[in-house]
Design an enzyme around this catalytic site. Structure first.
Site, mmCIF file in Angstrom:
data_model
loop_
_atom_site.group_PDB
_atom_site.id
_atom_site.type_symbol
_atom_site.label_atom_id
_atom_site.label_comp_id
_atom_site.label_asym_id
_atom_site.label_seq_id
_atom_site.Cartn_x
_atom_site.Cartn_y
_atom_site.Cartn_z
ATOM 1 N N HIS A 101 0.803 -1.229 0.000
ATOM 2 C CA HIS A 101 0.000 0.000 0.000
ATOM 3 C C HIS A 101 0.834 1.275 0.000
ATOM 4 O O HIS A 101 0.287 2.370 -0.169
ATOM 5 C CB HIS A 101 -0.981 0.004 1.180
ATOM 6 C CG HIS A 101 -2.294 0.651 0.851
ATOM 7 N ND1 HIS A 101 -3.449 0.452 1.568
ATOM 8 C CD2 HIS A 101 -2.651 1.513 -0.144
ATOM 9 C CE1 HIS A 101 -4.437 1.150 1.050
ATOM 10 N NE2 HIS A 101 -3.971 1.808 0.008
ATOM 11 N N ASP A 124 -9.998 -0.288 3.801
ATOM 12 C CA ASP A 124 -8.805 -0.889 4.401
ATOM 13 C C ASP A 124 -9.084 -1.270 5.850
ATOM 14 O O ASP A 124 -9.843 -0.592 6.542
ATOM 15 C CB ASP A 124 -7.672 0.153 4.353
ATOM 16 C CG ASP A 124 -6.281 -0.427 4.506
ATOM 17 O OD1 ASP A 124 -6.128 -1.478 5.158
ATOM 18 O OD2 ASP A 124 -5.329 0.184 3.993
ATOM 19 N N HIS A 126 -6.749 -1.014 7.952
ATOM 20 C CA HIS A 126 -5.829 -0.144 8.671
ATOM 21 C C HIS A 126 -6.021 1.308 8.248
ATOM 22 O O HIS A 126 -6.547 1.588 7.173
ATOM 23 C CB HIS A 126 -4.384 -0.573 8.389
ATOM 24 C CG HIS A 126 -4.140 -2.033 8.616
ATOM 25 N ND1 HIS A 126 -4.295 -2.978 7.604
ATOM 26 C CD2 HIS A 126 -3.775 -2.719 9.724
ATOM 27 C CE1 HIS A 126 -4.026 -4.176 8.095
ATOM 28 N NE2 HIS A 126 -3.712 -4.052 9.375
ATOM 29 N N ASP A 128 -3.380 3.484 7.944
ATOM 30 C CA ASP A 128 -2.195 3.905 7.178
ATOM 31 C C ASP A 128 -1.872 5.370 7.422
ATOM 32 O O ASP A 128 -1.513 6.118 6.504
ATOM 33 C CB ASP A 128 -2.398 3.626 5.687
ATOM 34 C CG ASP A 128 -2.462 2.129 5.390
ATOM 35 O OD1 ASP A 128 -2.073 1.334 6.262
ATOM 36 O OD2 ASP A 128 -2.908 1.768 4.290
ATOM 37 N N HIS A 141 4.356 1.115 4.208
ATOM 38 C CA HIS A 141 2.985 0.812 3.759
ATOM 39 C C HIS A 141 1.948 1.165 4.829
ATOM 40 O O HIS A 141 0.749 1.160 4.527
ATOM 41 C CB HIS A 141 2.857 -0.647 3.307
ATOM 42 C CG HIS A 141 2.745 -1.667 4.398
ATOM 43 N ND1 HIS A 141 2.189 -2.912 4.198
ATOM 44 C CD2 HIS A 141 3.130 -1.654 5.691
ATOM 45 C CE1 HIS A 141 2.225 -3.612 5.312
ATOM 46 N NE2 HIS A 141 2.793 -2.875 6.224
ATOM 47 N N ASP A 228 -7.466 -1.767 -0.329
ATOM 48 C CA ASP A 228 -6.537 -2.764 0.187
ATOM 49 C C ASP A 228 -7.329 -4.050 0.392
ATOM 50 O O ASP A 228 -8.353 -4.043 1.076
ATOM 51 C CB ASP A 228 -5.953 -2.262 1.513
ATOM 52 C CG ASP A 228 -4.831 -3.127 2.049
ATOM 53 O OD1 ASP A 228 -4.890 -4.358 1.893
ATOM 54 O OD2 ASP A 228 -3.897 -2.574 2.663
ATOM 55 N N ASP A 230 -6.878 -6.377 2.287
ATOM 56 C CA ASP A 230 -7.047 -6.777 3.683
ATOM 57 C C ASP A 230 -8.225 -6.065 4.334
ATOM 58 O O ASP A 230 -8.565 -6.346 5.488
ATOM 59 C CB ASP A 230 -5.755 -6.624 4.492
ATOM 60 C CG ASP A 230 -5.363 -5.184 4.810
ATOM 61 O OD1 ASP A 230 -6.226 -4.301 4.880
ATOM 62 O OD2 ASP A 230 -4.153 -4.956 5.028
ATOM 63 N N GLU A 273 -2.016 -4.900 -2.162
ATOM 64 C CA GLU A 273 -1.694 -5.903 -1.133
ATOM 65 C C GLU A 273 -2.122 -7.326 -1.488
ATOM 66 O O GLU A 273 -2.349 -8.151 -0.609
ATOM 67 C CB GLU A 273 -2.263 -5.491 0.241
ATOM 68 C CG GLU A 273 -1.662 -4.201 0.807
ATOM 69 C CD GLU A 273 -0.244 -4.354 1.368
ATOM 70 O OE1 GLU A 273 0.281 -5.490 1.364
ATOM 71 O OE2 GLU A 273 0.324 -3.325 1.804
#
Length: 301
Positions: A101, A124, A126, A128, A141, A228, A230, A273
């Site tokens: 990412h 996402d 996360h 980030d 990332h 992303d 994830d 990702e």
């Protein structure tokens, strides 16, 4: 999505983190049939190949100013920013395939040159939003959204020759369920709109996307989707480097993409990702391509 001309850009980069394999993500997504899928939807497809990534100075342990592979990530980000800038100048839709990412640093640097108030949907697990001061790992990332806000290491925030690329009030994070303490503080300080899994469970994805569209439609002149894999639950997308249980479902993600397509507000996108080494029979790349199908107007009937 009114633009029927799409340019694919692969970014085979795994320098933003330590788990190998995500550099093969663009190849896995192509192998899963992205070009054919979108051609079948009557898009003019142009595959520009992959950005060349210099792995010769890869660092696995040492950090520069608290960041891993800083110089190499900066170099790759500048290349990507230039390519994305050129694609938009040619009046084509940039669709970027990752890679980890950290590639969003370059993508957003290229996209933001063309908009006064670029909106960002960050799909996402996360945030980030780390910096060298808050990161627990030194992995870049985990920083691209902060960098794009102009927060963090100067050599990263200045990619493309200007900063910031985006404004905090123009961001919507969807699917968050793993945030570091520094990220939580920054979200509160900047007033960034976040839909955690709690909100998604509580009000449903339909309401989340309706509110996101309503929130961004009048304040932005373009919207970038940074997805992303994830963000999805590992049951549906196992081939990612930092999986977090309890994520967005496959069907919820299709609904989100379908609603964004109906809004006609997304002007650029990246899918990141995908790590085929960690995957099951290229399942995650297949999910990415299926979601792209929905984002670009694929219908059952």
């Amino acid at each position: 999505m009114n633009n029927k001309k799409i340019s694919l850009i692969g970014v085979p980069m795994d320098l933003g983190q330590m788990r190998r394999g995500v550099d093969m993500g663009p190849s896995a997504i192509r192998y899963a049939g992205v070009v054919e899928r979108l051609k079948n939807l009557d898009y003019d497809m142009e595959d520009l190949g992959d950005i060349e990534i210099d792995n010769s100075e890869r660092e696995t342990s040492s950090l520069k100013r608290g960041l891993r592979n800083l110089d190499a990530v900066c170099q790759a980000s500048e290349k990507l920013a230039n390519q994305v800038d050129q694609v938009i100048s040619n009046e084509r839709f940039p669709l970027v395939l990752g890679g980890d990412h950290s590639i969003a640093i370059g993508t957003l640097a290229g996209v933001a040159k063309h908009y006064e108030n670029l909106g960002v949907i960050w799909y996402d697990a996360h945030g980030d939003l780390n910096t060298a001061d808050t990161t627990p790992t030194g992995n870049i990332h985990g920083m691209p959204l902060a960098v794009s806000l102009g927060i963090g290491e100067e050599s990263l925030t200045d990619i493309g020759g200007f900063t910031p690329k985006i404004k905090p009030e123009n961001i919507v994070i969807i699917g968050a369920r793993s945030l570091d303490d520094g990220e939580k503080e920054l979200i509160k300080e900047k007033g960034i709109k976040v839909y955690t899994m709690h909100e998604i469970d509580r009000i449903g994805m339909t309401k989340v996307i309706e509110e996101t569209i309503d929130y961004l439609k009048d304040r932005t002149d373009g919207v970038h989707l940074s997805l992303d894999l994830d963000g999805l639950d590992p049951l549906h997308a196992p081939g990612v480097g930092t999986p977090v249980n309890g994520g967005i479902s496959y069907r919820e993600s299709h609904l989100a993409m379908e609603m964004l397509e109906e809004s006609k507000m997304v002007t650029s996108a990246e899918f990141v990702e995908v790590n085929p080494i960690l995957d099951e029979k290229n399942k995650t790349a297949g999910v990415a391509v299926a979601l792209m199908g929905s984002l670009f107007g694929e219908k059952l009937l």
